[in-house]
Design an enzyme around this catalytic site. Structure first.
Site, PDB file in Angstrom:
ATOM      1  N   LYS A  22       0.839  -1.200   0.000  1.00 29.76           N
ATOM      2  CA  LYS A  22       0.000   0.000   0.000  1.00 29.76           C
ATOM      3  C   LYS A  22       0.877   1.254   0.000  1.00 29.76           C
ATOM      4  O   LYS A  22       0.592   2.224  -0.697  1.00 29.76           O
ATOM      5  CB  LYS A  22      -0.959  -0.016   1.202  1.00 29.76           C
ATOM      6  CG  LYS A  22      -2.062  -1.070   1.038  1.00 29.76           C
ATOM      7  CD  LYS A  22      -2.862  -1.339   2.303  1.00 29.76           C
ATOM      8  CE  LYS A  22      -3.792  -2.537   2.080  1.00 29.76           C
ATOM      9  NZ  LYS A  22      -4.588  -2.916   3.247  1.00 29.76           N
ATOM     10  N   GLN A  42      -4.974  -1.752   9.456  1.00 26.90           N
ATOM     11  CA  GLN A  42      -4.786  -3.074   8.849  1.00 26.90           C
ATOM     12  C   GLN A  42      -5.336  -4.165   9.765  1.00 26.90           C
ATOM     13  O   GLN A  42      -5.039  -4.201  10.958  1.00 26.90           O
ATOM     14  CB  GLN A  42      -3.291  -3.302   8.560  1.00 26.90           C
ATOM     15  CG  GLN A  42      -2.998  -4.546   7.748  1.00 26.90           C
ATOM     16  CD  GLN A  42      -3.560  -4.499   6.327  1.00 26.90           C
ATOM     17  OE1 GLN A  42      -3.658  -3.446   5.727  1.00 26.90           O
ATOM     18  NE2 GLN A  42      -3.928  -5.646   5.806  1.00 26.90           N
ATOM     19  N   ASP A  98     -11.218   2.255   3.504  1.00 23.74           N
ATOM     20  CA  ASP A  98     -11.491   0.819   3.374  1.00 23.74           C
ATOM     21  C   ASP A  98     -12.996   0.556   3.179  1.00 23.74           C
ATOM     22  O   ASP A  98     -13.396  -0.531   2.789  1.00 23.74           O
ATOM     23  CB  ASP A  98     -11.069   0.085   4.662  1.00 23.74           C
ATOM     24  CG  ASP A  98      -9.720  -0.597   4.541  1.00 23.74           C
ATOM     25  OD1 ASP A  98      -9.357  -0.998   3.429  1.00 23.74           O
ATOM     26  OD2 ASP A  98      -9.046  -0.739   5.585  1.00 23.74           O
TER      27      ASP A  98
HETATM   28  N1  GUN Z   1      -6.869  -7.269   5.878  1.00 23.25           N
HETATM   29  C1  GUN Z   1      -7.117  -8.022   4.784  1.00 23.25           C
HETATM   30  N2  GUN Z   1      -7.643  -7.263   3.802  1.00 23.25           N
HETATM   31  C2  GUN Z   1      -7.717  -6.008   4.288  1.00 23.25           C
HETATM   32  C3  GUN Z   1      -8.170  -4.784   3.730  1.00 23.25           C
HETATM   33  O1  GUN Z   1      -8.629  -4.680   2.584  1.00 23.25           O
HETATM   34  N3  GUN Z   1      -8.075  -3.703   4.558  1.00 23.25           N
HETATM   35  C4  GUN Z   1      -7.599  -3.776   5.817  1.00 23.25           C
HETATM   36  N4  GUN Z   1      -7.574  -2.666   6.543  1.00 23.25           N
HETATM   37  N5  GUN Z   1      -7.176  -4.900   6.360  1.00 23.25           N
HETATM   38  C5  GUN Z   1      -7.236  -6.013   5.590  1.00 23.25           C
END
Ligand code: GUN
Length: 287
Positions: free
Chosen positions: A57, A101, A124
């Site tokens: 990211k 996350q 998200d």
């Molecule tokens: N863990 C697995 N996929 C994601 C996601 O798309 N966003 C976040 N914040 N955590 C995750």
């Protein structure tokens, strides 16, 4: 002779094109005297997969001309400390998007933390208010992986209107929201899961199969209607420890239509849609 009609949907290429659009728009904003969009990523603990996702990211932000800050907190961070961090980012007018996350270490209440993120910064699309807006068809942000899936299907020229979609998996991150987005595209959607009786007979009805069950190479050709589009959301490890999806790709390609590979399918699209949401958040904060 195998009548192989499978076409591999190149998620990497589509993600790169979307990232380029975001990058161009960021440069246009900077050229107009505005500041760059900024994403704050919060990671708690040492989960190795999470660390890789967070690094990806951060790299994507660099690529797109989006500023980013990664807040790394120790495994034993308390709920209060994490909430303080989220609230600090909520209050920082220089931060457009906030992402915590997941999964969080045991003892931290994911639901409480997500609900603390300002909905206008929830890139998200996990906050209950944003989830609700998606369901009523009036979204602020689109959930990243589900929106990436719809983009992949459109890119592959797969008709959604009136078609039968079977989503296998009912998570809050993928299964439930992708069903909402497919419904919004006028598809007829079934959500199946690990407890569904006679799963094969359900998935064999699907014109579009979305595999998000979290079991390595679970779906072979017996689960797939000939010519069906297959979207593989799995991020699993095979018996040799190699990254693979929920679909037994080698077997599935002998019957399916368009199919996404792992890696190089859904994964890059999730990150590209996150970049799009961060740009959207920045624009929301300008107006
Ligand atoms: N863990 C697995 N996929 C994601 C996601 O798309 N966003 C976040 N914040 N955590 C995750």
């Amino acid at each position: 002779m195998s009548q192989n009609q499978a076409r591999i949907i190149d998620g990497k290429a589509l993600a790169a094109a979307i990232r380029k659009e975001v990058a161009d728009e960021c440069e246009r904003m900077v050229g107009a005297g505005l500041r760059r969009p900024k994403l704050c990523v919060i990671i708690v603990g040492e989960n190795p997969a999470s660390k890789v996702y967070v690094r990806n990211k951060r790299k994507a932000c660099e690529d797109c001309g989006i500023d980013s800050v990664t807040v790394e907190l120790p495994e034993d961070t308390s709920g209060e400390e994490l909430l303080d961090t989220v609230n600090r980012m909520n209050a920082d007018s220089g931060v457009d998007g906030i992402l915590v996350q997941l999964p969080l270490p045991k003892g931290l209440d994911e639901e409480e933390i997500i609900a603390a993120i300002s909905p206008e910064k929830d890139v998200d699309c996990f906050h209950p208010s944003n989830v609700g807006k998606v369901y009523i068809g009036n979204p602020v942000f689109l959930p990243c992986t589900p929106a990436g899936i719809v983009e992949l299907l459109k890119y592959a020229g797969v008709e959604l209107c009136g078609k039968r979609c079977v989503v296998v998996g009912r998570s809050n991150i993928v299964g439930k929201p992708v069903a909402a987005l497919l419904m919004a595209e006028n598809a007829t959607v079934t959500i199946a899961h690990s407890k569904t009786t006679d799963l094969k007979s359900v998935t064999r009805e699907a014109d579009i199969l979305v595999a998000a069950i979290g079991k390595a190479k679970f779906f072979n050709s017996e689960y797939i209607k000939p010519g069906a589009a297959v979207i593989d959301v799995g991020m699993d490890r095979d018996e040799d420890g190699r990254l693979c999806g929920d679909v037994d790709f080698e077997d599935a390609v002998s019957v399916c239509g368009p199919i996404t590979p792992v890696p190089g399918g859904v994964g890059p699209m999730t990150v590209a849609m996150l970049m799009k949401n961060t740009l959207k958040a920045a624009k929301l904060h300008l107006t």
